[in-house]
Motif scaffolding. Structure first.
Motif, short mmCIF file in Angstrom:
data_model
loop_
_atom_site.label_atom_id
_atom_site.label_comp_id
_atom_site.label_asym_id
_atom_site.label_seq_id
_atom_site.Cartn_x
_atom_site.Cartn_y
_atom_site.Cartn_z
N LEU A 581 13.05 -13.58 -47.08
CA LEU A 581 12.09 -14.56 -47.35
C LEU A 581 12.80 -15.97 -47.98
CD1 LEU A 581 9.57 -12.37 -49.47
CD2 LEU A 581 9.07 -13.32 -47.10
N ASP A 582 12.06 -17.08 -47.48
CA ASP A 582 12.42 -18.26 -47.78
C ASP A 582 12.64 -18.53 -49.26
OD1 ASP A 582 12.90 -19.14 -45.07
OD2 ASP A 582 11.14 -19.87 -45.01
N GLY A 583 13.57 -18.87 -50.00
CA GLY A 583 13.78 -18.92 -51.32
C GLY A 583 13.89 -17.83 -52.27
N LEU A 584 13.75 -16.74 -51.52
CA LEU A 584 13.93 -15.15 -52.25
C LEU A 584 14.90 -14.51 -51.64
CD1 LEU A 584 9.99 -14.65 -52.68
CD2 LEU A 584 11.70 -15.27 -54.63
N ASP A 585 16.32 -14.74 -51.99
CA ASP A 585 17.37 -14.12 -51.14
C ASP A 585 17.43 -12.75 -51.50
OD1 ASP A 585 18.15 -16.56 -50.64
OD2 ASP A 585 19.74 -16.62 -52.20
N ASN A 586 17.47 -11.90 -50.47
CA ASN A 586 17.77 -10.79 -50.18
C ASN A 586 16.41 -9.63 -50.59
OD1 ASN A 586 20.34 -11.12 -49.99
ND2 ASN A 586 21.07 -10.07 -51.65
N MET A 587 15.18 -10.63 -50.38
CA MET A 587 13.97 -9.84 -50.29
C MET A 587 13.49 -9.92 -49.14
SD MET A 587 10.52 -10.33 -53.09
CE MET A 587 11.53 -9.18 -54.43
N TRP A 588 12.72 -8.91 -48.32
CA TRP A 588 12.09 -8.70 -46.94
C TRP A 588 10.81 -8.08 -47.32
CZ3 TRP A 588 16.83 -9.69 -44.13
CH2 TRP A 588 17.78 -9.80 -44.90
N PHE A 589 10.20 -8.51 -46.23
CA PHE A 589 8.75 -7.57 -45.84
C PHE A 589 8.87 -6.90 -44.66
CE2 PHE A 589 6.27 -10.63 -48.71
CZ PHE A 589 5.27 -9.70 -49.15
N ILE A 590 8.52 -5.70 -44.65
CA ILE A 590 8.41 -4.80 -43.25
C ILE A 590 6.57 -4.55 -43.42
CG2 ILE A 590 9.02 -2.68 -44.70
CD1 ILE A 590 9.23 -3.25 -40.78
N HIS A 591 5.92 -4.86 -42.09
CA HIS A 591 4.64 -4.26 -42.22
C HIS A 591 4.19 -4.39 -40.74
CE1 HIS A 591 3.99 -9.11 -43.01
NE2 HIS A 591 4.86 -8.87 -42.24
N GLY A 592 3.16 -4.01 -40.49
CA GLY A 592 2.49 -3.93 -39.02
C GLY A 592 2.21 -2.47 -38.56
N ASN A 593 1.83 -2.20 -37.55
CA ASN A 593 1.52 -0.89 -36.92
C ASN A 593 2.97 -0.02 -36.70
OD1 ASN A 593 2.71 -1.85 -34.60
ND2 ASN A 593 0.71 -1.81 -33.39
N PHE A 594 2.59 1.17 -36.47
CA PHE A 594 3.84 2.17 -36.20
C PHE A 594 5.08 1.65 -35.31
CE2 PHE A 594 1.03 5.23 -38.26
CZ PHE A 594 1.79 5.97 -38.83
N ALA A 595 4.39 1.08 -34.12
CA ALA A 595 5.43 0.55 -32.92
C ALA A 595 6.15 -0.61 -33.48
CB ALA A 595 4.56 0.24 -31.66
N THR A 596 5.51 -1.76 -34.12
CA THR A 596 5.98 -2.79 -34.71
C THR A 596 7.11 -2.54 -35.88
OG1 THR A 596 4.19 -4.07 -34.14
CG2 THR A 596 5.60 -5.08 -35.75
N CYS A 597 6.71 -1.55 -36.67
CA CYS A 597 7.60 -1.24 -37.78
C CYS A 597 8.71 -0.27 -37.44
CB CYS A 597 6.85 -0.48 -38.87
SG CYS A 597 5.77 -1.54 -39.99
N ARG A 598 8.31 0.53 -36.43
CA ARG A 598 9.59 1.21 -35.77
C ARG A 598 10.87 0.23 -35.40
NH1 ARG A 598 7.07 3.93 -32.34
NH2 ARG A 598 7.29 2.25 -30.60
N PHE A 599 10.39 -0.86 -34.61
CA PHE A 599 11.17 -1.76 -33.85
C PHE A 599 12.15 -2.50 -35.00
CE2 PHE A 599 11.89 -5.97 -32.18
CZ PHE A 599 12.76 -5.66 -31.20
N TYR A 600 11.24 -3.27 -35.80
CA TYR A 600 11.70 -4.28 -36.87
C TYR A 600 12.39 -3.50 -37.98
CZ TYR A 600 9.56 -8.12 -34.36
OH TYR A 600 9.37 -9.06 -33.03
#
Length: 626
Positions: A581-600
């Motif tokens: 995330l911009d301005g928040l070093d080493n913080m990440w978002f993972i979300h979406g449906n099963f296929a999207t999350c599997r990939f990302y």
């Protein structure tokens, strides 16, 4: 179904090139139809020979770091290049020859691009008047190995040039996942259960990564991190892994077919139902944690997080089931709580003499003492709940449809979007390489054509719904189907699993086109002056912004810096998703449906591993996120 920021500190000579203004006319002009290209390709082109020539030229120009020559020889003037963390350490899409040339001029010297090798090629003609040779290739950078695609179109000069190129991070050199011949070969495993209990507790040390949420996104990320030898703990506030599915309404099933929903490393058995019950998925999640030895604390809630600027670690306060609290000092935090549901409060609801509940509180109509049920909303949960009420004999069920809804039958979606003939016979990672190779904005005009095909498949259903007064969104101007609604706003649709037939048959009534004015003691008063009597009111008004959960965790000051999540930025990439995330070093978002999350989830894990190894970045990113 296929799916950016801060400048490249430390690099020199970098000049930002703003993306053009993307609108429907732009896409109509640049979609590589035979008419727009001014040429019709040979009917049966030699895909292998065309691909070999293109890949050989890519290798030559990349070795020379010749960005202008590469673009002139290999890219259509209106072509796109999507990079998924391979050359940019970011998620970027560049449109047009000038923007691609500038990006390559910066990134080829900084990252290196070599070991280019053809993997496969095939001729594809997805629609009349539109065709390309799809090329899949492997490549390497100084620190990683990657996979790429190119869609080559035929020009009036007889040359095949790429309209869309992708480069995707796939593996870190010398830091491969512990799979196959790299797995644990020790013959003496000792007291495995005791060792696992100690690993889960992190009594003597803190994990490198804390994942907040044990849904499909959080567990998939944790699995990839484990196999990359990154210590990881998942905290889940529910009592059991899978309760986020187990605690929903009894009739809930997945609306995507099972073959698109496999978790990393451990696919579902081929005997599973195509549309799996939620509780079956919940139990699978528990088995998944056990089978892959993932470290999960249940009944544990992350209460607050603050970054120590001296240690560069996130200090996260976690409360456990016994009420005890512990502060974990971790390098990275992955937020995987998913969406929260809107808690809409209506005027007058405290006066209602019946039973009012949110969709998250609804379990089943079985035993529900009601003759009249009103459901606020007309998307997935609303349809599922209305259908369940009818199935349990409630004779007066009404959905309030405040705006039009996009409808697709489950059969049309399966046949047109994710056919079993493809998904059941190819590995997911091969399909994903193709599906995620184009910017969401570049996919948009293609999905306009997909939506037209699906409308015809569902024509009878849509016409029957419209005759009941139900407002369908299908066919509106710029109709891009589920694609646009999913990635543009994250809602507004229903993948039909049976409720539509009940609407057509009159078993579910729909009140369309009027807002709720207030709740009365005996029902729902609408702005058009009508009132719907009710014994039970269910509020199913959709999901809320994911930033709320992050801001609660981070507090008002730091939380206020959380950028917009979801929705497309100017380059056609999702905002705030799958990268730091911009301005928040080493913080990440993972979300979406099963296929999207599997990939990302794999790409997030690879980025974190690269950071832990000191080989990450710097990011080549836009100066801001529109």
């Amino acid at each position: 179904m296929p799916a950016a920021q801060h400048t490249m500190a430390g690099d020199t000579g970098h000049v930002e090139h703003p993306s053009p203004n993307f609108d429907d006319d732009y896409f109509a002009r640049v979609l590589p139809t035979f008419d727009s290209l001014g040429a019709t390709p040979p009917e049966n082109p030699d895909a292998q020979a065309i691909a070999r020539n293109w890949v050989a030229s890519l290798a030559t120009h990349s070795a020379r770091q010749d960005a202008p020559g590469l673009v002139a020889a290999l890219l259509h003037p209106a072509g796109w290049w999507r990079d998924l963390f391979a050359l940019t350490w970011d998620l970027r899409s560049f449109a047009g020859a000038a923007a691609v040339a500038a990006f390559l001029a910066d990134c080829l010297p900084a990252r290196g691009l070599g070991d280019v090798a053809l993997q496969s090629a095939e001729h594809q003609a997805p629609f009349p008047g539109l065709a390309w040779v799809l090329v899949r290739f492997a490549f390497g950078t100084r620190v990683a190995a990657g996979r790429g695609t190119a869609r080559l179109v035929y020009g009036p000069d007889g040359a095949w040039r790429a309209f869309a190129v992708s480069t995707q991070l796939d593996e870190l050199k010398s830091r491969s996942e512990r799979l196959g011949d790299r797995r644990d070969f020790r013959t003496e495993q000792g007291d495995w259960e005791a060792r696992r209990a100690a690993e889960r507790e992190f009594a003597d040390k803190d994990p490198e990564v804390l994942v907040v949420g044990a849904g499909h996104g959080g567990l998939g990320t944790a699995a990839h991190l484990k196999h990359l030898d990154v210590s990881c703990l998942v905290v889940e506030r529910n009592e059991r892994v899978g309760d986020n599915w187990r605690n929903r309404y009894d009739s809930l099933t997945l609306h995507d077919p099972i073959w698109t929903n496999h978790m990393p490393y451990l696919p579902f058995p081929p005997s599973w139902p195509v549309f799996s019950p939620a509780r079956k998925i919940a139990n699978w999640f528990e088995s998944y944690v056990d089978a892959l030895d993932l470290n999960v604390w249940t009944s544990a809630e992350a209460l607050s997080a603050a970054r120590d600027e001296h240690t560069k670690k996130w200090d996260v306060r976690v409360r456990r089931a016994d009420g005890s609290e512990r502060v974990l000092h971790v390098d990275n935090v992955v937020l995987a709580q998913g969406y929260t549901f809107k808690n809409v409060v209506f005027p007058g609801q405290e006066e209602f003499q019946g039973r009012l509940m949110h969709s998250t509180q609804y379990r089943s109509a079985k035993g529900l003492d009601a003759k009249k049920v009103v459901i606020m909303g007309a998307c997935t949960s609303a349809h599922d709940i209305a259908s369940d009420c009818v199935n349990h004999g409630i004779g007066d069920v009404t959905m309030i449809q405040r705006s039009s809804t996009y409808i697709i039958s489950s059969q049309a979606a399966v046949r047109a979007l994710v056919p079993a003939s493809t998904w059941e016979h190819r590995p997911c990672h091969e399909i994903e390489l193709d599906n995620f190779s184009m910017s969401f904005k570049l996919q948009s005009p293609l999905h306009t054509r997909v939506a037209a095909v699906m409308r015809e498949m569902d024509r009878e259903l849509l016409d029957d719904l419209a005759r009941t007064g139900y407002r369908v969104k299908n066919g509106a101007a710029g109709d891009r189907g589920l694609f646009h609604l999913l990635f543009g706003r994250g809602g507004g649709y229903y993948l039909d699993t049976g409720a539509c037939a009940k609407i057509i048959d009159g078993k579910i009534r729909v009140k369309s086109g009027s807002e709720v004015a207030r709740i009365t003691p005996t029902g729902v008063a609408l702005a058009d002056g009508t009132e719907l009597p009710a014994d039970v009111i269910v509020v199913a008004t959709g999901v809320d912004c994911e930033r709320k959960l992050a801001r609660k965790l981070l507090g008002p000051t730091v939380g206020g810096r959380v950028p917009d999540i979801w929705g497309l930025n100017a380059e056609g990439e999702l905002r705030g998703s799958w990268h730091e995330l911009d301005g928040l070093d080493n913080m990440w978002f993972i979300h979406g449906n099963f296929a999207t999350c599997r990939f990302y989830s794999k790409l997030i894990a690879l980025q974190i591993k690269a950071k832990q190894e000191g080989i990450f970045g710097p990011r080549y990113a836009p100066p801001s996120s529109p």
